[in-house]
Design a protein around this motif. Sequence first.
Motif, PDB file in Angstrom:
ATOM      1  N   VAL A 117      39.910  37.350  39.867  1.00  0.00           N
ATOM      2  CA  VAL A 117      38.981  37.185  40.983  1.00  0.00           C
ATOM      3  C   VAL A 117      39.796  37.295  42.266  1.00  0.00           C
ATOM      4  N   THR A 118      39.294  38.053  43.234  1.00  0.00           N
ATOM      5  CA  THR A 118      40.076  38.285  44.459  1.00  0.00           C
ATOM      6  C   THR A 118      39.511  37.608  45.700  1.00  0.00           C
ATOM      7  N   THR A 124      37.041  34.038  47.125  1.00  0.00           N
ATOM      8  CA  THR A 124      36.413  32.772  46.751  1.00  0.00           C
ATOM      9  C   THR A 124      34.901  32.897  46.838  1.00  0.00           C
ATOM     10  N   SER A 125      34.205  31.880  46.365  1.00  0.00           N
ATOM     11  CA  SER A 125      32.733  31.874  46.399  1.00  0.00           C
ATOM     12  C   SER A 125      32.239  32.103  47.815  1.00  0.00           C
ATOM     13  N   SER A 183      45.614  39.079  42.549  1.00  0.00           N
ATOM     14  CA  SER A 183      45.424  38.091  41.493  1.00  0.00           C
ATOM     15  C   SER A 183      46.348  38.362  40.322  1.00  0.00           C
TER      16      SER A 183
END
Length: 116
Positions: free
Chosen positions: A49-50, A52-53, A62
């Motif tokens: 995942v590169t 954040t939410s 990553s």
Amino acid sequence: MIKTILGYDIEPGVSAEDYERWLFEVHAPDLMANPHIDRIIFNKVLRPVTTTSGGAASVGASTMFYRIAEMHFADEASYADYLAWWEDHPIPAGRGPAGRTKFRFYVVAEPTVFER
């Protein structure tokens, strides 16, 4: 509760199929023979995942792992007992992770859990 968290890859030359067979038919049962461990969670990594939410921050490059595993223990004393148990009950040569698992990190952690 405390847990160990470890990230790893499969050693070059070991197929994923052979690794999975060894992990679930040999290694996990060997680990669970130790009465001081409560459970193991094997998290097979699907992709990095590169961000954040909500895109609030960029993670950057990553790191990819084959799997991140967790071993859960009641407390620090249980973890110490887990380690001591292996001194009297070593995993036989050829059954352990040497030559199969390329450890990238291995830490002891104290979790804080938020649940719905």
